[in-house]
Design a protein around this motif. Structure first.
Motif, mmCIF file in Angstrom:
data_model
loop_
_atom_site.group_PDB
_atom_site.id
_atom_site.type_symbol
_atom_site.label_atom_id
_atom_site.label_comp_id
_atom_site.label_asym_id
_atom_site.label_seq_id
_atom_site.Cartn_x
_atom_site.Cartn_y
_atom_site.Cartn_z
ATOM 1 N N THR A 95 0.766 -1.263 0.081
ATOM 2 C CA THR A 95 0.023 0.065 0.075
ATOM 3 C C THR A 95 0.956 1.332 0.114
ATOM 4 O O THR A 95 0.563 2.301 -0.574
ATOM 5 C CB THR A 95 -0.846 -0.106 1.193
ATOM 6 N N LEU A 117 3.999 1.484 -1.081
ATOM 7 C CA LEU A 117 4.508 1.584 -2.297
ATOM 8 C C LEU A 117 3.676 2.128 -3.590
ATOM 9 O O LEU A 117 3.998 2.943 -4.224
ATOM 10 C CB LEU A 117 5.263 0.108 -2.892
ATOM 11 N N GLU A 118 2.505 1.573 -3.516
ATOM 12 C CA GLU A 118 1.520 2.161 -4.256
ATOM 13 C C GLU A 118 1.062 3.397 -4.193
ATOM 14 O O GLU A 118 1.021 4.430 -5.195
ATOM 15 C CB GLU A 118 0.177 1.147 -4.326
ATOM 16 N N ASP A 119 0.927 3.970 -2.924
ATOM 17 C CA ASP A 119 0.723 5.270 -2.559
ATOM 18 C C ASP A 119 1.607 6.382 -2.973
ATOM 19 O O ASP A 119 1.527 7.433 -3.704
ATOM 20 C CB ASP A 119 0.250 5.504 -1.186
ATOM 21 N N ASN A 120 2.988 5.713 -3.021
ATOM 22 C CA ASN A 120 4.085 6.708 -3.436
ATOM 23 C C ASN A 120 4.182 6.898 -4.800
ATOM 24 O O ASN A 120 4.331 7.562 -5.522
ATOM 25 C CB ASN A 120 5.199 6.057 -2.866
ATOM 26 N N LYS A 121 4.060 5.341 -5.282
ATOM 27 C CA LYS A 121 4.003 5.426 -6.976
ATOM 28 C C LYS A 121 2.973 6.573 -7.614
ATOM 29 O O LYS A 121 3.479 7.120 -8.286
ATOM 30 C CB LYS A 121 3.840 4.067 -7.554
ATOM 31 N N ASP A 122 1.971 6.434 -6.882
ATOM 32 C CA ASP A 122 0.937 7.405 -7.417
ATOM 33 C C ASP A 122 1.157 8.904 -7.348
ATOM 34 O O ASP A 122 0.629 9.615 -8.209
ATOM 35 C CB ASP A 122 -0.519 6.957 -6.755
ATOM 36 N N ASN A 165 4.022 9.989 -7.632
ATOM 37 C CA ASN A 165 5.362 10.680 -8.324
ATOM 38 C C ASN A 165 4.591 10.807 -9.785
ATOM 39 O O ASN A 165 4.312 10.515 -10.653
ATOM 40 C CB ASN A 165 6.429 9.494 -8.647
#
Length: 83
Positions: A74, A76-81, A83
């Motif tokens: 979660t 990692l996905e939040d951080n990816k979104d 960027n």
């Protein structure tokens, strides 16, 4: 949880375990075992735990691991979104 003092923690020399990830895991495993011995007064090899109890404890540990992994995914996905 019973902790070991810093002086009681083991470190494995690089020449024994050149891979830093393997070395870190081995150190953590040994130190965790030593904490358990200090806390429970017994080693896993000498414990009187039955197979069913051991398997139930394993299930609980793996369920905890699944929660930690889900949290990491979660993040990692939040951080990816972002960027």
């Amino acid at each position: 949880m019973t902790d070991l003092s810093t002086k009681d923690l083991i470190t494995i020399p690089e020449e024994i375990a050149p891979d830093p990830l393997v070395r870190k895991i081995a150190e953590r495993m040994i130190n965790r075992s030593n904490v358990g011995i200090k806390k429970y007064g017994n080693t896993m090899a000498n414990t009187n735990m039955g197979l069913t109890t051991a398997l139930k404890n394993t299930i609980e540990e793996l369920l905890d691991a699944a929660v930690y992994i889900e949290k990491a995914v979660t993040l990692l996905e939040d951080n990816k979104d972002a960027n």
